[in-house]
Design a protein around this motif. Structure first.
Motif, PDB file in Angstrom:
ATOM      1  N   ASP A   1      52.980  55.159 -39.740  1.00  0.00           N
ATOM      2  CA  ASP A   1      52.180  56.340 -39.157  1.00  0.00           C
ATOM      3  C   ASP A   1      51.481  55.993 -37.766  1.00  0.00           C
ATOM      4  O   ASP A   1      51.427  56.615 -36.870  1.00  0.00           O
ATOM      5  CB  ASP A   1      50.953  56.567 -40.149  1.00  0.00           C
ATOM      6  CG  ASP A   1      51.424  57.168 -41.289  1.00  0.00           C
ATOM      7  OD1 ASP A   1      52.751  57.973 -41.180  1.00  0.00           O
ATOM      8  OD2 ASP A   1      50.893  57.445 -42.385  1.00  0.00           O
ATOM      9  N   ALA A   2      51.003  54.744 -37.735  1.00  0.00           N
ATOM     10  CA  ALA A   2      50.239  54.228 -36.590  1.00  0.00           C
ATOM     11  C   ALA A   2      51.297  54.121 -35.295  1.00  0.00           C
ATOM     12  O   ALA A   2      50.989  54.662 -34.111  1.00  0.00           O
ATOM     13  CB  ALA A   2      49.532  52.805 -36.797  1.00  0.00           C
ATOM     14  N   VAL A   3      52.236  53.644 -35.625  1.00  0.00           N
ATOM     15  CA  VAL A   3      53.316  53.362 -34.591  1.00  0.00           C
ATOM     16  C   VAL A   3      53.939  54.809 -34.163  1.00  0.00           C
ATOM     17  O   VAL A   3      54.136  54.998 -33.007  1.00  0.00           O
ATOM     18  CB  VAL A   3      54.450  52.476 -34.997  1.00  0.00           C
ATOM     19  CG1 VAL A   3      55.524  52.426 -33.906  1.00  0.00           C
ATOM     20  CG2 VAL A   3      54.002  50.996 -34.998  1.00  0.00           C
ATOM     21  N   ALA A   4      54.012  55.455 -35.144  1.00  0.00           N
ATOM     22  CA  ALA A   4      54.564  56.822 -34.697  1.00  0.00           C
ATOM     23  C   ALA A   4      53.822  57.750 -33.977  1.00  0.00           C
ATOM     24  O   ALA A   4      54.189  58.545 -32.983  1.00  0.00           O
ATOM     25  CB  ALA A   4      55.067  57.532 -36.035  1.00  0.00           C
ATOM     26  N   LYS A   5      52.194  57.502 -34.287  1.00  0.00           N
ATOM     27  CA  LYS A   5      51.390  58.469 -33.622  1.00  0.00           C
ATOM     28  C   LYS A   5      51.245  58.227 -32.107  1.00  0.00           C
ATOM     29  O   LYS A   5      51.177  58.909 -31.247  1.00  0.00           O
ATOM     30  CB  LYS A   5      49.964  58.354 -34.356  1.00  0.00           C
ATOM     31  CG  LYS A   5      49.126  59.254 -33.993  1.00  0.00           C
ATOM     32  CD  LYS A   5      47.787  59.131 -34.768  1.00  0.00           C
ATOM     33  CE  LYS A   5      46.434  59.871 -34.138  1.00  0.00           C
ATOM     34  NZ  LYS A   5      45.153  60.045 -34.907  1.00  0.00           N
TER      35      LYS A   5
END
Length: 515
Positions: free
Chosen positions: A113-117
């Motif tokens: 989630d963090a990388v995608a966001k």
């Protein structure tokens, strides 16, 4: 792994600095330098290294100059990106080639989630990816260059970057940070050696008698050093405000009453003030009575008889209280509940002085004691400020006018009076001032004209009138220094740093508006 410098003595570290310089005549040491010991290494921080170099320089063993510059370092997140690639590059790699693309949910599951966001936004901004009509993410270019990773590798290798804007952007993304670094350029001094000789600091009588001083190496005196600042006492904020009040009284021609007698008889504390013996204030729940010694007769018998007469049968225009006044009650010793006990004694001395009565103005600022429950606004021990004027023909108008002048000198200009009752003053007035911060009128003191029943037994002439007023010292101090809880001002919870750091008191117009 480097060991902390605290595990080694200053002497060990000094010797190591000398050995480094001995190996290379012109050496440069960096703050937080790592010095290698046999089989280990130790990190010396900037303050410790600077102290060692100053010590060696004072012995003329080395000379040094300090040069400061900025160094850029990667944060843990920046180091990870430098090793494995940026978020936007990972998002681009996760999006398959072709028109089908990948859903946002699948992308988050694939890269986290963090990388995608973070990566989506950067990848969209770089026009590496876009959104198809189906809602899936698709590639817009065939290949990319991970500029963020490349820039971080440059910073990692050189501790800087040729483009300042890149550094600003990387710092904004919390991928790198700037730190101050000090380099010490060393050179050998005239007394350079790889060993340390302990220097003598003082020339003693034994050295002179034995002649040993001739062979000793004395430490140079640094006449420019400020030396250790001597510890001194600090005035408590209460004492600072007290001194300001004292100066106001002195400016207005007042004489300070002696108030060093905390233990007083009930006679001067209550009876001489025309306060009946059955008054609730005399109860042990309101007053601290002494157990040993429990009584004393420190009062003139003639005055005692006059006081007894007025209490029991009246006099000086009064019918009295009509009870059986007992000397045993007057003899009881207590911690004075107000400084008016001192005022009554001073008025007696004024009436009986050689040459007879003369007009007088007295004041006192000192401790009083009451058996109070301690809370944020009450203490069992506090300070009372009291002023007394004795003269012929004084009126209530004189009292009101004088209090207005006194309060103006305090910086309090908005004053009101309210009728009140006191056993020893008639008429009596409570003093109120408008508090801008609280938005309401607050009581700041009490005042009145001493009753004839009190003044007559003390021996004062019939035409003499005495006006008096009092206020606490703690309340204006709390307002002046912004203290909300009286227990933080006085007592065992008082902060010593507050006493040391608070400035001197000056009662000015600004304080008056705050009141």
């Amino acid at each position: 792994m480097p060991s902390p410098a605290s595990t080694f003595s200053v002497e060990d570290l000094s010797l190591h600095v000398l050995s480094v310089l001995n190996a290379s005549p012109t050496s440069t040491l960096e703050s937080t330098a790592t010095l290698t010991y046999p089989g280990t290494s130790t990190v010396i921080d900037s303050a410790a290294l600077h102290g060692i170099l100053l010590s060696l320089e004072s012995k003329e063993m080395v000379s040094f100059t300090a040069v400061e510059h900025d160094r850029w370092t990667l944060t843990p997140e920046g180091a990870e990106i430098a090793a494995s690639g940026s978020h936007e590059a990972k998002v681009f790699a996760a999006v398959p080639a072709g028109d089908e693309g990948i859903s946002i949910a699948d992308l988050s599951a694939k890269v986290g989630d963090a990388v995608a966001k973070i990566g989506q936004g950067k990848a969209f901004k770089n026009k590496w990816i876009g959104k198809a009509k189906t809602g899936n993410l698709v590639r817009l270019v065939k290949s990319i260059q991970d500029v963020t990773q490349d820039d971080l590798k440059v910073v990692q290798a050189t501790a800087s970057h040729s483009d300042p804007k890149v550094l600003v952007e990387l710092k904004k993304r919390k991928l790198c940070d700037k730190e101050k670094v000090t380099h010490y350029k060393l050179a050998k001094g005239p007394k350079f050696a790889t060993t340390l000789v302990k220097q003598a600091t003082d020339l003693t009588v034994d050295m002179l008698l034995s002649g040993a001083w001739k062979n000793l190496d004395f430490k140079k005196y640094n006449f420019d050093a400020l030396g250790q600042e001597p510890e001194g006492g600090h005035l408590h904020p209460l004492m600072k405000v007290r001194e300001e009040f004292r100066q106001i009284f002195f400016e207005m021609g007042f004489e300070e009453m002696p108030t060093n007698r905390y233990v007083e008889s009930s006679f001067w504390n209550f009876d001489a003030l025309f306060q009946p013996q059955q008054h609730p204030a005399r109860d042990m729940h309101d007053t601290f009575f002494l157990s040993s010694p429990a009584t004393a007769d420190r009062y003139p018998k003639a005055v005692m008889e006059q006081v007894k007469q007025v209490h029991s049968h009246g006099g000086y225009g009064s019918i009295g209280y009509g009870y059986d006044w007992k000397e045993a009650e007057a003899e009881k010793l207590l911690l004075r509940t107000h400084t008016t006990a001192v005022s009554s004694n001073m008025l007696y001395k004024l009436a009986t002085q050689p040459g007879g009565f003369t007009p007088a103005k007295y004041f006192s600022i000192d401790r009083v004691f009451r058996n109070e429950t301690v809370d944020a606004t009450h203490l069992a021990e506090f300070h009372q400020v009291e002023g007394v004027i004795a003269d012929r023909g004084l009126t209530l108008g004189d009292l009101i006018g004088f209090i207005n002048v006194f309060c103006q000198k305090m910086g309090v200009t908005n004053i009101r009076f309210k009728p009140a009752y006191n056993p020893y003053t008639e008429p009596s007035l409570e003093i109120f001032s408008y508090h801008q911060g609280l938005g309401k009128w607050v009581e700041i003191g009490n005042s009145g004209m001493f009753r004839p029943e009190m003044l007559g037994p003390l021996g004062l002439p019939e035409d003499v009138r005495v006006i008096a007023w009092g206020l606490s010292l703690e309340r204006p101090t709390m307002i002046k220094y912004g203290i909300d809880n009286i227990r933080e001002l006085l007592g065992h919870k008082c902060d010593l740093e507050m006493i040391q750091n608070n400035p001197i008191c000056r009662l000015d117009k600004k304080m008056g508006r705050e009141n």
